[in-house]
Scaffold this motif. Structure first.
Motif, PDB file in Angstrom:
ATOM      1  N   TRP A  36       0.842  -1.205   0.020  1.00  0.00           N
ATOM      2  CA  TRP A  36      -0.016  -0.200   0.121  1.00  0.00           C
ATOM      3  C   TRP A  36       1.021   1.423   0.122  1.00  0.00           C
ATOM      4  O   TRP A  36       2.098   1.079   0.368  1.00  0.00           O
ATOM      5  N   LYS A  57      -3.914   3.681  -1.876  1.00  0.00           N
ATOM      6  CA  LYS A  57      -4.247   2.513  -2.908  1.00  0.00           C
ATOM      7  C   LYS A  57      -3.325   1.368  -2.218  1.00  0.00           C
ATOM      8  O   LYS A  57      -2.387   1.306  -1.610  1.00  0.00           O
ATOM      9  N   THR A  75      -8.658   0.949  -2.638  1.00  0.00           N
ATOM     10  CA  THR A  75      -8.430   2.261  -2.082  1.00  0.00           C
ATOM     11  C   THR A  75      -8.686   2.237  -0.565  1.00  0.00           C
ATOM     12  O   THR A  75      -9.263   1.323  -0.406  1.00  0.00           O
TER      13      THR A  75
END
Length: 95
Positions: A36, A57, A75
């Motif tokens: 992430w 993200k 997300t």
């Protein structure tokens, strides 16, 4: 399910970027691996309290067992204060 996060953050005056990895250990023994990255911004309010807003993200990068071929991502958004915090993720996965 247990989750282990390992991350790194760069901040100047409460604003910056972050990135890392998460390892999801399911009770069945199967695992899911994600990476992430995103941004964060801390705002100081008039009453001297603070709020940090986070967005970014997430991507599935692997797994074991039934998640061995996992693909997809999504997300996340988070809001944190000195009193509480929480995140919401929206992801799509195929496995």
């Amino acid at each position: 399910m247990d989750v282990t996060n390992s991350g790194q953050s760069d901040s100047v005056a409460g604003t910056g970027s972050h990135r890392g990895y998460s390892f999801f250990n399911h009770k069945t023994g199967d695992k899911v691996y994600t990476k992430w990255e995103g941004t964060h911004k801390t705002t100081i309010k008039e009453d001297k309290s603070w709020e940090t807003n986070v967005e970014g993200k997430i991507e599935f990068i692997g797994g074991t067992g039934k998640f061995e071929n996992i693909k997809g991502g999504g997300t996340y958004t988070c809001t944190h204060t000195a009193i509480k915090g929480g995140c919401t993720s929206v992801v799509e996965a195929e496995y």
